[in-house]
Design an enzyme around this catalytic site. Sequence first.
Site, short mmCIF file in Angstrom:
data_model
loop_
_atom_site.label_atom_id
_atom_site.label_comp_id
_atom_site.label_asym_id
_atom_site.label_seq_id
_atom_site.Cartn_x
_atom_site.Cartn_y
_atom_site.Cartn_z
N LYS A 78 -8.82 -10.29 -4.71
CA LYS A 78 -9.83 -9.23 -4.90
C LYS A 78 -9.16 -7.92 -5.28
O LYS A 78 -9.70 -7.13 -6.05
CB LYS A 78 -10.65 -9.06 -3.62
CG LYS A 78 -11.76 -10.08 -3.51
CD LYS A 78 -12.32 -10.15 -2.11
CE LYS A 78 -12.45 -11.59 -1.66
NZ LYS A 78 -12.29 -11.78 -0.22
N LYS A 100 -1.59 -13.66 -9.18
CA LYS A 100 -2.27 -14.34 -8.07
C LYS A 100 -3.73 -13.92 -8.03
O LYS A 100 -4.03 -12.74 -8.16
CB LYS A 100 -1.59 -13.95 -6.75
CG LYS A 100 -2.19 -14.67 -5.55
CD LYS A 100 -1.70 -14.08 -4.24
CE LYS A 100 -2.60 -12.96 -3.77
NZ LYS A 100 -2.46 -12.60 -2.37
N LYS A 157 0.84 -1.20 0.00
CA LYS A 157 0.00 0.00 0.00
C LYS A 157 0.87 1.24 0.00
O LYS A 157 0.63 2.18 -0.77
CB LYS A 157 -0.91 0.01 1.25
CG LYS A 157 -2.26 -0.57 0.96
CD LYS A 157 -3.33 0.04 1.85
CE LYS A 157 -4.68 -0.46 1.35
NZ LYS A 157 -5.77 -0.19 2.29
P1 TYM Z 1 -7.57 -13.86 3.19
O1 TYM Z 1 -8.95 -13.62 3.68
O2 TYM Z 1 -6.96 -12.87 2.26
O3 TYM Z 1 -7.51 -15.25 2.47
C1 TYM Z 1 -8.02 -16.43 3.07
C2 TYM Z 1 -7.14 -17.61 2.71
O4 TYM Z 1 -7.13 -17.80 1.29
C3 TYM Z 1 -5.77 -17.91 0.85
N1 TYM Z 1 -5.65 -17.37 -0.51
C4 TYM Z 1 -5.06 -18.01 -1.53
N2 TYM Z 1 -4.48 -19.23 -1.61
C5 TYM Z 1 -3.98 -19.60 -2.81
N3 TYM Z 1 -4.06 -18.83 -3.93
C6 TYM Z 1 -4.64 -17.61 -3.91
N4 TYM Z 1 -4.74 -16.89 -5.02
C7 TYM Z 1 -5.18 -17.14 -2.67
N5 TYM Z 1 -5.82 -16.01 -2.28
C8 TYM Z 1 -6.10 -16.17 -0.96
C9 TYM Z 1 -4.98 -17.08 1.85
O5 TYM Z 1 -3.61 -17.43 1.84
C10 TYM Z 1 -5.68 -17.41 3.14
O6 TYM Z 1 -5.19 -18.60 3.71
N6 TYM Z 1 -4.78 -12.43 7.05
C11 TYM Z 1 -5.59 -13.51 6.55
C12 TYM Z 1 -6.75 -13.87 7.47
C13 TYM Z 1 -6.30 -14.20 8.86
C14 TYM Z 1 -5.64 -15.38 9.26
C15 TYM Z 1 -5.46 -15.24 10.68
C16 TYM Z 1 -5.20 -16.53 8.60
C17 TYM Z 1 -6.49 -13.41 9.94
N7 TYM Z 1 -5.97 -14.03 11.04
C18 TYM Z 1 -4.82 -16.23 11.42
C19 TYM Z 1 -4.55 -17.52 9.36
C20 TYM Z 1 -4.38 -17.36 10.76
C21 TYM Z 1 -6.17 -13.08 5.20
O7 TYM Z 1 -6.31 -11.91 4.95
O8 TYM Z 1 -6.59 -14.12 4.43
#
Ligand code: TYM
Length: 321
Positions: free
Chosen positions: A192, A189, A110
Amino acid sequence: MRVLSGIQPTGRFHWGNYFGAIKQYIELQYDNDGFYFIADLHALTTVRDPKLLRENVRDAALDLLALGLDPSRATLFVQSHVPEVSELYWLLMTGAPMGLLERCVAFKDKAARGIKADAGLFTYPVLMAADILAYDSQWVPVGEDQIQHIEVCRDLAGSFNHHYGETFVLPTARVLQETAKVPGTDGQKMSKSYDNTLALFEEPKDLRKKIMRISTDSRPMEDAKDPDNDHLYQLYSLFATDEQREEVRAMYLRGGFGYGEIKKRLADAADAFLNPFRMKRQELAADDRVVANALESGAKRAREVASDVLRRAQSACGLRS
Ligand code: TYM
Protein backbone atom coordinates in the site's frame (compact mmCIF):
# COMPACT_ATOMS: atom_id res chain seq x y z
CA MET A 1 1.63 -27.12 15.56
CA ARG A 2 0.46 -23.82 16.97
CA VAL A 3 0.35 -21.49 13.98
CA LEU A 4 -0.19 -17.76 14.38
CA SER A 5 -0.23 -14.76 12.12
CA GLY A 6 -1.61 -11.23 12.02
CA ILE A 7 -2.64 -8.83 9.31
CA GLN A 8 -3.21 -5.09 9.53
CA PRO A 9 -6.62 -3.62 8.72
CA THR A 10 -5.16 -0.62 6.89
CA GLY A 11 -7.19 -0.93 3.68
CA ARG A 12 -8.33 -3.68 1.38
CA PHE A 13 -6.19 -6.80 1.20
CA HIS A 14 -4.10 -7.18 -1.93
CA TRP A 15 -2.65 -10.07 -3.91
CA GLY A 16 0.60 -9.91 -1.90
CA ASN A 17 -1.31 -10.37 1.35
CA TYR A 18 -3.18 -13.33 -0.09
CA PHE A 19 -0.39 -15.25 -1.82
CA GLY A 20 2.27 -14.34 0.77
CA ALA A 21 0.23 -14.97 3.89
CA ILE A 22 -3.54 -15.59 3.86
CA LYS A 23 -3.32 -18.60 1.55
CA GLN A 24 -0.97 -20.20 4.06
CA TYR A 25 -3.34 -19.42 6.97
CA ILE A 26 -6.05 -21.33 5.18
CA GLU A 27 -3.92 -24.29 4.12
CA LEU A 28 -2.52 -24.64 7.62
CA GLN A 29 -5.87 -24.48 9.42
CA TYR A 30 -6.71 -28.12 8.66
CA ASP A 31 -3.88 -29.94 10.43
CA ASN A 32 -2.77 -27.33 12.94
CA ASP A 33 -4.06 -25.15 15.73
CA GLY A 34 -4.33 -21.84 13.88
CA PHE A 35 -4.58 -18.41 15.54
CA TYR A 36 -5.16 -15.54 13.13
CA PHE A 37 -5.81 -11.99 14.11
CA ILE A 38 -6.61 -8.58 12.72
CA ALA A 39 -3.87 -6.28 13.98
CA ASP A 40 -5.90 -3.18 14.89
CA LEU A 41 -3.39 -1.97 17.49
CA HIS A 42 -0.69 -1.98 14.86
CA ALA A 43 -3.00 -0.19 12.41
CA LEU A 44 -3.37 2.68 14.90
CA THR A 45 0.14 3.77 13.90
CA THR A 46 -1.34 4.82 10.53
CA VAL A 47 -5.17 4.81 10.62
CA ARG A 48 -6.29 7.65 12.86
CA ASP A 49 -9.93 7.86 11.75
CA PRO A 50 -12.09 5.81 14.17
CA LYS A 51 -14.92 5.20 11.70
CA LEU A 52 -12.49 4.02 9.07
CA LEU A 53 -10.70 1.75 11.50
CA ARG A 54 -13.98 0.09 12.52
CA GLU A 55 -14.94 -0.42 8.89
CA ASN A 56 -11.51 -1.78 8.05
CA VAL A 57 -11.67 -4.33 10.86
CA ARG A 58 -15.06 -5.58 9.71
CA ASP A 59 -13.89 -5.69 6.07
CA ALA A 60 -10.79 -7.60 7.09
CA ALA A 61 -12.83 -10.20 8.97
CA LEU A 62 -15.26 -10.60 6.06
CA ASP A 63 -12.40 -10.92 3.59
CA LEU A 64 -10.67 -13.60 5.65
CA LEU A 65 -13.88 -15.60 6.05
CA ALA A 66 -14.72 -15.26 2.36
CA LEU A 67 -11.24 -16.41 1.40
CA GLY A 68 -11.78 -19.63 3.34
CA LEU A 69 -10.73 -19.08 6.91
CA ASP A 70 -13.02 -21.33 8.90
CA PRO A 71 -13.76 -20.19 12.47
CA SER A 72 -14.71 -23.73 13.44
CA ARG A 73 -11.15 -24.85 12.64
CA ALA A 74 -9.04 -21.79 13.39
CA THR A 75 -9.27 -19.04 15.99
CA LEU A 76 -10.00 -15.70 14.32
CA PHE A 77 -9.89 -12.62 16.53
CA VAL A 78 -9.10 -8.93 16.79
CA GLN A 79 -5.77 -8.06 18.39
CA SER A 80 -7.13 -5.46 20.83
CA HIS A 81 -9.75 -7.90 22.16
CA VAL A 82 -6.94 -9.68 23.97
CA PRO A 83 -5.60 -7.10 26.46
CA GLU A 84 -3.10 -9.65 27.82
CA VAL A 85 -1.00 -8.93 24.73
CA SER A 86 -0.57 -5.28 25.69
CA GLU A 87 0.63 -6.31 29.17
CA LEU A 88 3.09 -8.74 27.72
CA TYR A 89 4.27 -5.97 25.39
CA TRP A 90 5.43 -3.96 28.42
CA LEU A 91 7.31 -6.89 29.93
CA LEU A 92 9.14 -7.32 26.65
CA MET A 93 9.75 -3.56 26.27
CA THR A 94 11.79 -3.51 29.45
CA GLY A 95 14.23 -5.94 27.83
CA ALA A 96 14.24 -4.53 24.28
CA PRO A 97 17.56 -2.92 23.29
CA MET A 98 17.19 0.45 21.51
CA GLY A 99 19.81 -0.57 18.92
CA LEU A 100 17.78 -3.61 17.93
CA LEU A 101 14.68 -1.49 17.28
CA GLU A 102 16.67 1.19 15.45
CA ARG A 103 17.75 -1.42 12.93
CA CYS A 104 14.17 -2.45 12.12
CA VAL A 105 13.16 -1.64 8.55
CA ALA A 106 9.72 -0.06 9.11
CA PHE A 107 11.22 2.55 11.40
CA LYS A 108 14.47 2.97 9.46
CA ASP A 109 12.54 3.52 6.20
CA LYS A 110 10.39 6.28 7.63
CA ALA A 111 13.33 7.96 9.32
CA ALA A 112 15.30 7.81 6.04
CA ARG A 113 12.40 9.46 4.17
CA GLY A 114 12.43 12.24 6.77
CA ILE A 115 9.03 11.25 8.17
CA LYS A 116 8.70 11.72 11.91
CA ALA A 117 8.08 8.38 13.62
CA ASP A 118 6.21 8.03 16.88
CA ALA A 119 7.04 5.67 19.73
CA GLY A 120 4.32 3.31 18.47
CA LEU A 121 6.08 2.79 15.16
CA PHE A 122 9.47 2.55 16.85
CA THR A 123 8.33 -0.18 19.25
CA TYR A 124 6.08 -1.91 16.70
CA PRO A 125 8.28 -5.05 16.56
CA VAL A 126 7.95 -5.47 20.34
CA LEU A 127 4.15 -5.51 20.10
CA MET A 128 4.50 -8.01 17.29
CA ALA A 129 6.72 -10.16 19.51
CA ALA A 130 4.05 -10.02 22.23
CA ASP A 131 1.44 -11.11 19.66
CA ILE A 132 3.48 -14.15 18.79
CA LEU A 133 4.70 -15.13 22.25
CA ALA A 134 1.28 -14.71 23.91
CA TYR A 135 0.04 -17.87 22.19
CA ASP A 136 3.12 -20.11 22.44
CA SER A 137 3.25 -19.89 18.63
CA GLN A 138 5.56 -22.27 16.82
CA TRP A 139 5.02 -21.31 13.19
CA VAL A 140 4.37 -17.83 11.86
CA PRO A 141 3.30 -17.83 8.18
CA VAL A 142 4.27 -14.48 6.61
CA GLY A 143 5.76 -12.82 3.54
CA GLU A 144 9.44 -11.94 3.34
CA ASP A 145 9.01 -8.42 4.73
CA GLN A 146 8.10 -9.77 8.17
CA ILE A 147 11.08 -12.09 8.65
CA GLN A 148 13.12 -9.44 10.42
CA HIS A 149 10.33 -8.90 12.96
CA ILE A 150 10.22 -12.60 13.74
CA GLU A 151 13.97 -12.55 14.29
CA VAL A 152 13.46 -9.68 16.76
CA CYS A 153 10.79 -11.74 18.49
CA ARG A 154 13.19 -14.66 18.83
CA ASP A 155 15.88 -12.34 20.24
CA LEU A 156 13.54 -10.84 22.82
CA ALA A 157 12.13 -14.22 23.85
CA GLY A 158 15.62 -15.74 24.00
CA SER A 159 17.00 -13.05 26.27
CA PHE A 160 13.90 -13.17 28.53
CA ASN A 161 14.31 -16.95 28.81
CA HIS A 162 18.01 -16.56 29.45
CA HIS A 163 17.48 -14.05 32.25
CA TYR A 164 14.35 -15.44 33.93
CA GLY A 165 14.35 -19.10 32.92
CA GLU A 166 12.41 -20.93 30.18
CA THR A 167 9.17 -18.99 29.67
CA PHE A 168 8.50 -18.42 25.98
CA VAL A 169 8.36 -20.73 22.99
CA LEU A 170 10.67 -19.55 20.18
CA PRO A 171 8.74 -19.22 16.90
CA THR A 172 9.85 -19.92 13.33
CA ALA A 173 8.84 -17.83 10.31
CA ARG A 174 7.13 -19.86 7.59
CA VAL A 175 7.76 -18.21 4.24
CA LEU A 176 6.83 -19.70 0.87
CA GLN A 177 9.74 -19.16 -1.49
CA GLU A 178 7.71 -18.56 -4.68
CA THR A 179 5.34 -16.03 -3.14
CA ALA A 180 7.50 -14.44 -0.44
CA LYS A 181 7.59 -11.11 -2.29
CA VAL A 182 4.71 -10.65 -4.72
CA PRO A 183 5.47 -7.75 -7.09
CA GLY A 184 3.12 -4.81 -7.58
CA THR A 185 2.03 -3.15 -10.83
CA ASP A 186 5.40 -1.36 -11.06
CA GLY A 187 7.58 -4.38 -10.30
CA GLN A 188 8.52 -3.33 -6.74
CA LYS A 189 7.12 -5.31 -3.81
CA MET A 190 3.32 -4.99 -3.80
CA SER A 191 2.55 -2.65 -0.92
CA LYS A 192 0.00 0.00 0.00
CA SER A 193 2.87 2.38 0.73
CA TYR A 194 4.00 2.17 -2.92
CA ASP A 195 0.51 2.60 -4.35
CA ASN A 196 1.05 -0.37 -6.65
CA THR A 197 -1.49 -2.84 -5.29
CA LEU A 198 -4.09 -5.04 -6.95
CA ALA A 199 -6.83 -5.63 -4.40
CA LEU A 200 -8.48 -9.01 -3.98
CA PHE A 201 -12.01 -7.67 -3.83
CA GLU A 202 -11.63 -4.90 -6.38
CA GLU A 203 -14.53 -4.38 -8.81
CA PRO A 204 -13.75 -6.65 -11.80
CA LYS A 205 -13.83 -3.73 -14.26
CA ASP A 206 -11.44 -1.62 -12.18
CA LEU A 207 -9.17 -4.58 -11.64
CA ARG A 208 -8.97 -5.20 -15.39
CA LYS A 209 -8.07 -1.55 -15.96
CA LYS A 210 -5.31 -1.71 -13.38
CA ILE A 211 -3.96 -4.91 -14.88
CA MET A 212 -3.82 -3.28 -18.32
CA ARG A 213 -1.70 -0.52 -16.74
CA ILE A 214 0.95 -2.87 -15.28
CA SER A 215 4.33 -1.49 -16.32
CA THR A 216 6.34 -3.43 -18.91
CA ASP A 217 9.63 -2.88 -20.70
CA SER A 218 9.77 -1.34 -24.16
CA ARG A 219 11.60 -4.11 -25.97
CA PRO A 220 10.36 -4.90 -29.48
CA MET A 221 7.61 -7.47 -29.74
CA GLU A 222 9.69 -9.92 -31.73
CA ASP A 223 12.50 -10.12 -29.10
CA ALA A 224 12.70 -13.15 -26.80
CA LYS A 225 12.18 -12.17 -23.14
CA ASP A 226 13.27 -13.58 -19.80
CA PRO A 227 10.15 -14.67 -17.88
CA ASP A 228 12.04 -15.10 -14.60
CA ASN A 229 12.78 -11.39 -14.35
CA ASP A 230 9.39 -10.18 -15.44
CA HIS A 231 6.80 -9.10 -12.87
CA LEU A 232 3.88 -9.54 -15.31
CA TYR A 233 4.89 -13.18 -15.73
CA GLN A 234 5.26 -13.57 -11.96
CA LEU A 235 1.77 -12.17 -11.42
CA TYR A 236 0.33 -14.43 -14.09
CA SER A 237 2.02 -17.43 -12.47
CA LEU A 238 0.05 -16.81 -9.27
CA PHE A 239 -3.22 -17.73 -10.98
CA ALA A 240 -2.22 -19.92 -13.91
CA THR A 241 -2.33 -23.70 -14.00
CA ASP A 242 1.00 -25.44 -14.66
CA GLU A 243 0.01 -25.93 -18.25
CA GLN A 244 -0.96 -22.28 -18.79
CA ARG A 245 2.25 -21.13 -17.13
CA GLU A 246 4.38 -23.33 -19.37
CA GLU A 247 2.57 -22.05 -22.44
CA VAL A 248 3.22 -18.41 -21.53
CA ARG A 249 6.78 -19.19 -20.53
CA ALA A 250 7.39 -20.63 -23.97
CA MET A 251 5.90 -17.46 -25.53
CA TYR A 252 8.38 -15.32 -23.57
CA LEU A 253 11.33 -17.44 -24.59
CA ARG A 254 10.24 -17.42 -28.24
CA GLY A 255 9.29 -13.73 -28.49
CA GLY A 256 6.81 -12.37 -31.01
CA PHE A 257 3.96 -11.54 -28.63
CA GLY A 258 2.60 -8.35 -27.09
CA TYR A 259 2.39 -7.75 -23.34
CA GLY A 260 -1.24 -6.76 -23.84
CA GLU A 261 -2.01 -10.37 -24.62
CA ILE A 262 -0.45 -11.58 -21.35
CA LYS A 263 -2.32 -8.88 -19.43
CA LYS A 264 -5.58 -10.08 -20.91
CA ARG A 265 -4.75 -13.65 -19.91
CA LEU A 266 -3.87 -12.45 -16.42
CA ALA A 267 -7.15 -10.51 -16.10
CA ASP A 268 -9.14 -13.57 -17.20
CA ALA A 269 -7.29 -15.95 -14.87
CA ALA A 270 -7.54 -13.56 -11.89
CA ASP A 271 -11.22 -13.01 -12.53
CA ALA A 272 -11.98 -16.73 -12.66
CA PHE A 273 -9.99 -17.30 -9.47
CA LEU A 274 -11.47 -14.40 -7.50
CA ASN A 275 -15.09 -14.66 -8.53
CA PRO A 276 -16.11 -17.45 -6.12
CA PHE A 277 -14.56 -15.46 -3.24
CA ARG A 278 -16.53 -12.37 -4.28
CA MET A 279 -19.77 -14.34 -4.23
CA LYS A 280 -18.98 -15.87 -0.87
CA ARG A 281 -18.18 -12.44 0.54
CA GLN A 282 -21.51 -11.03 -0.61
CA GLU A 283 -23.30 -13.90 1.06
CA LEU A 284 -21.42 -13.42 4.35
CA ALA A 285 -21.89 -9.64 4.34
CA ALA A 286 -25.66 -10.06 4.35
CA ASP A 287 -25.69 -11.23 7.96
CA ASP A 288 -23.82 -9.09 10.51
CA ARG A 289 -23.86 -11.86 13.07
CA VAL A 290 -21.50 -14.06 11.09
CA VAL A 291 -18.52 -11.78 11.68
CA ALA A 292 -19.59 -10.77 15.20
CA ASN A 293 -19.97 -14.39 16.34
CA ALA A 294 -16.69 -15.52 14.83
CA LEU A 295 -14.76 -12.67 16.43
CA GLU A 296 -16.42 -13.08 19.79
CA SER A 297 -15.69 -16.77 20.17
CA GLY A 298 -12.22 -16.23 18.71
CA ALA A 299 -11.36 -13.62 21.33
CA LYS A 300 -12.60 -15.88 24.12
CA ARG A 301 -10.37 -18.75 23.05
CA ALA A 302 -7.40 -16.44 22.40
CA ARG A 303 -7.71 -14.87 25.86
CA GLU A 304 -7.70 -18.27 27.53
CA VAL A 305 -4.36 -19.10 25.96
CA ALA A 306 -2.82 -15.64 26.34
CA SER A 307 -3.75 -15.28 30.00
CA ASP A 308 -1.91 -18.50 30.85
CA VAL A 309 1.20 -17.32 29.04
CA LEU A 310 1.00 -13.88 30.65
CA ARG A 311 0.74 -15.43 34.12
CA ARG A 312 3.76 -17.59 33.35
CA ALA A 313 5.78 -14.53 32.29
CA GLN A 314 4.61 -12.48 35.30
CA SER A 315 5.68 -15.23 37.67
CA ALA A 316 9.03 -15.59 35.93
CA CYS A 317 9.93 -11.92 36.35
CA GLY A 318 8.59 -11.50 39.89
CA LEU A 319 5.32 -9.66 39.30
CA ARG A 320 3.39 -12.52 40.91
CA SER A 321 4.35 -15.51 42.99
P1 TYM B 1 0.82 -6.65 6.86
O1 TYM B 1 -0.55 -6.33 7.30
O2 TYM B 1 1.64 -5.58 6.24
O3 TYM B 1 0.78 -7.84 5.83
C1 TYM B 1 0.06 -9.04 6.09
C2 TYM B 1 0.81 -10.21 5.51
O4 TYM B 1 0.94 -10.07 4.10
C3 TYM B 1 2.31 -10.28 3.74
N1 TYM B 1 2.63 -9.46 2.55
C4 TYM B 1 3.24 -9.93 1.45
N2 TYM B 1 3.66 -11.17 1.12
C5 TYM B 1 4.22 -11.32 -0.10
N3 TYM B 1 4.36 -10.32 -1.01
C6 TYM B 1 3.94 -9.06 -0.73
N4 TYM B 1 4.04 -8.09 -1.63
C7 TYM B 1 3.34 -8.81 0.55
N5 TYM B 1 2.82 -7.72 1.16
C8 TYM B 1 2.39 -8.14 2.38
C9 TYM B 1 3.10 -9.82 4.95
O5 TYM B 1 4.41 -10.37 4.95
C10 TYM B 1 2.23 -10.34 6.07
O6 TYM B 1 2.51 -11.69 6.37
N6 TYM B 1 3.37 -6.58 11.13
C11 TYM B 1 2.49 -7.39 10.33
C12 TYM B 1 1.21 -7.78 11.05
C13 TYM B 1 1.47 -8.47 12.35
C14 TYM B 1 1.92 -9.81 12.50
C15 TYM B 1 1.98 -10.02 13.92
C16 TYM B 1 2.28 -10.83 11.61
C17 TYM B 1 1.27 -7.94 13.58
N7 TYM B 1 1.60 -8.86 14.53
C18 TYM B 1 2.41 -11.24 14.43
C19 TYM B 1 2.71 -12.04 12.14
C20 TYM B 1 2.77 -12.24 13.54
C21 TYM B 1 2.10 -6.58 9.09
O7 TYM B 1 2.14 -5.38 9.12
O8 TYM B 1 1.63 -7.33 8.06
